[in-house]
Design a protein around this motif. Structure first.
Motif, mmCIF file in Angstrom:
data_model
loop_
_atom_site.group_PDB
_atom_site.id
_atom_site.type_symbol
_atom_site.label_atom_id
_atom_site.label_comp_id
_atom_site.label_asym_id
_atom_site.label_seq_id
_atom_site.Cartn_x
_atom_site.Cartn_y
_atom_site.Cartn_z
ATOM 1 N N PRO A 78 60.033 47.918 51.536
ATOM 2 C CA PRO A 78 61.004 48.712 50.780
ATOM 3 C C PRO A 78 60.617 48.796 49.301
ATOM 4 N N ALA A 79 61.279 49.687 48.587
ATOM 5 C CA ALA A 79 60.942 49.916 47.176
ATOM 6 C C ALA A 79 61.081 48.652 46.330
ATOM 7 N N ALA A 80 62.111 47.851 46.589
ATOM 8 C CA ALA A 80 62.315 46.645 45.790
ATOM 9 C C ALA A 80 61.132 45.690 45.926
ATOM 10 N N GLU A 81 60.603 45.548 47.148
ATOM 11 C CA GLU A 81 59.441 44.680 47.342
ATOM 12 C C GLU A 81 58.201 45.296 46.722
ATOM 13 N N ALA A 82 58.045 46.625 46.826
ATOM 14 C CA ALA A 82 56.907 47.297 46.204
ATOM 15 C C ALA A 82 56.910 47.071 44.697
ATOM 16 N N MET A 83 58.078 47.088 44.097
ATOM 17 C CA MET A 83 58.162 46.835 42.662
ATOM 18 C C MET A 83 57.792 45.391 42.338
ATOM 19 N N SER A 84 58.259 44.453 43.157
ATOM 20 C CA SER A 84 57.951 43.037 42.909
ATOM 21 C C SER A 84 56.459 42.755 43.042
ATOM 22 N N LEU A 85 55.751 43.588 43.816
ATOM 23 C CA LEU A 85 54.310 43.424 44.014
ATOM 24 C C LEU A 85 53.485 44.176 42.960
ATOM 25 N N PRO A 114 39.637 54.546 52.001
ATOM 26 C CA PRO A 114 38.662 55.035 51.016
ATOM 27 C C PRO A 114 38.484 54.064 49.854
ATOM 28 N N LEU A 115 37.251 53.911 49.429
ATOM 29 C CA LEU A 115 36.936 52.952 48.373
ATOM 30 C C LEU A 115 37.744 53.219 47.117
ATOM 31 N N SER A 116 37.927 54.488 46.763
ATOM 32 C CA SER A 116 38.695 54.804 45.555
ATOM 33 C C SER A 116 40.107 54.238 45.650
ATOM 34 N N GLY A 117 40.709 54.328 46.829
ATOM 35 C CA GLY A 117 42.054 53.806 47.014
ATOM 36 C C GLY A 117 42.105 52.286 46.974
ATOM 37 N N ILE A 118 41.100 51.636 47.558
ATOM 38 C CA ILE A 118 41.058 50.169 47.526
ATOM 39 C C ILE A 118 40.885 49.674 46.091
ATOM 40 N N GLU A 119 39.955 50.269 45.366
ATOM 41 C CA GLU A 119 39.715 49.851 43.981
ATOM 42 C C GLU A 119 40.985 49.980 43.146
ATOM 43 N N ARG A 120 41.673 51.101 43.281
ATOM 44 C CA ARG A 120 42.876 51.322 42.474
ATOM 45 C C ARG A 120 43.977 50.350 42.869
ATOM 46 N N LEU A 121 44.126 50.075 44.158
ATOM 47 C CA LEU A 121 45.131 49.125 44.619
ATOM 48 C C LEU A 121 44.849 47.723 44.086
ATOM 49 N N VAL A 122 43.597 47.302 44.107
ATOM 50 C CA VAL A 122 43.237 45.969 43.592
ATOM 51 C C VAL A 122 43.545 45.873 42.103
ATOM 52 N N ARG A 123 43.228 46.942 41.344
ATOM 53 C CA ARG A 123 43.513 46.913 39.901
ATOM 54 C C ARG A 123 45.012 46.836 39.629
ATOM 55 N N LEU A 124 45.805 47.519 40.442
ATOM 56 C CA LEU A 124 47.247 47.554 40.214
ATOM 57 C C LEU A 124 47.946 46.271 40.651
ATOM 58 N N ALA A 125 47.573 45.777 41.819
ATOM 59 C CA ALA A 125 48.357 44.706 42.437
ATOM 60 C C ALA A 125 47.607 43.389 42.592
ATOM 61 N N PRO A 182 43.894 41.275 44.158
ATOM 62 C CA PRO A 182 43.243 41.209 45.474
ATOM 63 C C PRO A 182 44.111 40.627 46.575
ATOM 64 N N ALA A 183 44.928 39.630 46.274
ATOM 65 C CA ALA A 183 45.733 39.002 47.329
ATOM 66 C C ALA A 183 46.760 39.984 47.889
ATOM 67 N N THR A 184 47.461 40.668 47.008
ATOM 68 C CA THR A 184 48.446 41.654 47.459
ATOM 69 C C THR A 184 47.768 42.818 48.162
ATOM 70 N N ALA A 185 46.616 43.250 47.629
ATOM 71 C CA ALA A 185 45.877 44.342 48.268
ATOM 72 C C ALA A 185 45.509 43.966 49.704
ATOM 73 N N LYS A 186 45.044 42.736 49.918
ATOM 74 C CA LYS A 186 44.686 42.303 51.268
ATOM 75 C C LYS A 186 45.905 42.269 52.187
ATOM 76 N N TYR A 187 47.010 41.767 51.678
ATOM 77 C CA TYR A 187 48.246 41.715 52.482
ATOM 78 C C TYR A 187 48.639 43.112 52.945
ATOM 79 N N LEU A 188 48.647 44.066 52.040
ATOM 80 C CA LEU A 188 49.079 45.422 52.374
ATOM 81 C C LEU A 188 48.076 46.124 53.290
ATOM 82 N N LEU A 189 46.785 45.968 52.991
ATOM 83 C CA LEU A 189 45.752 46.640 53.780
ATOM 84 C C LEU A 189 45.599 46.030 55.172
ATOM 85 N N PHE A 190 45.629 44.705 55.251
ATOM 86 C CA PHE A 190 45.435 44.040 56.543
ATOM 87 C C PHE A 190 46.618 44.278 57.484
#
Length: 256
Positions: free
Chosen positions: A157-164, A130-141, A143-151
């Motif tokens: 793990p939580a430690a990596e999620a925090m580092s991102l 959903p677009l709302s989820g993509i937009e929020r992910l891009v703002r938080l993390a 575009p590069a991280t968003a693409k890595y996670l989405l693709f």
């Protein structure tokens, strides 16, 4: 502190259509309830949420107003949480996957146990997130991280999620709920005028919306009228705990 529990424990709290639809009325009730200062969102049992219920996914994502499948009930629930005026904390334990991340991402602060696992998995089931989820992910993390996670749809793990940039803190499971409750209590003790004003202003900035100057001016006027600074300064000088009184119910903000 009010707690919203995602409760479909038999299926790792997968979110059904009915569960998504409950967000708006529940949040409206909590917004109107003066005694509620902070909302914590958690899962029942050992997991936060495994995401939208796959068996009902087409119906869940369907928007009856447009006929499209771009978020539907998922985006409506996510956006209701994101626009909630009071501070929100996502307390993540176990799996936080797909639509579960949209719930966590819509909260102001995300805490996770050290045994939590995150994943954003649309590419695994052939949908466009959903677009709302993509937009929020891009703002938080970003575009590069968003693409890595989405693709990839990879679980991390939580430690990596925090580092991102997805989390504020990772806390050992043994004292997670104690620390989460303590944070909620600290937020509840602060000036709700300060918190709600700054939440509004930060959201306008992060979303690139118009009206930043007007919103800031309105909140500054509300601050002057509220008496909150006088309460805070007097308590500070007297080495006492301030007892702030402002509530949105009494606010003149939108009358100015």
């Amino acid at each position: 502190m009010a707690t919203i529990v995602l409760d479909n424990e038999r299926r790792r709290n997968a979110m059904t259509k009915d569960m998504w639809q409950q967000f708006q009325p529940v949040l409206q009730h909590l917004a109107d309830k003066e005694s509620v200062k902070v909302v914590v969102v958690r899962g029942a049992g050992e997991h936060f949420s495994a995401g939208a219920d796959i068996s009902d996914l087409k119906d869940i994502l369907h928007d009856p107003d447009t006929g499209r499948h771009d978020g539907g009930h998922v985006s409506a629930g996510e956006n209701a949480l994101a626009s909630f005026p009071k501070p929100t904390i996502a307390a993540v334990d176990g799996y936080c996957i797909g639509g579960g991340w949209q719930i966590a991402g819509a909260c102001d602060i995300r805490l996770a146990t050290d045994r939590s696992t995150f994943g954003i998995t649309p590419a695994k089931v052939g949908i466009v997130y959903p677009l709302s989820g993509i937009e929020r992910l891009v703002r938080l993390a970003g575009p590069a991280t968003a693409k890595y996670l989405l693709f990839s749809g990879d679980f991390i793990p939580a430690a990596e999620a925090m580092s991102l940039g997805l989390l504020a803190r990772v806390i050992p499971h043994s004292n997670f709920w104690t620390e989460t409750t303590a944070l909620a209590e600290r937020l509840a003790s602060r000036s709700q005028l300060s918190i709600q004003a700054m939440k509004d202003i930060v959201d306008i900035i992060s979303q690139g919306r118009d009206g930043l100057g007007e919103a800031n001016a309105a909140w500054q006027r509300e601050m002057v009228l509220s008496g909150e600074p006088e309460i805070g300064i007097e308590a500070f000088l007297g080495k006492k705990t301030p007892e702030f009184k402002w509530t949105r119910r009494d606010s003149r903000l939108f009358e100015l």
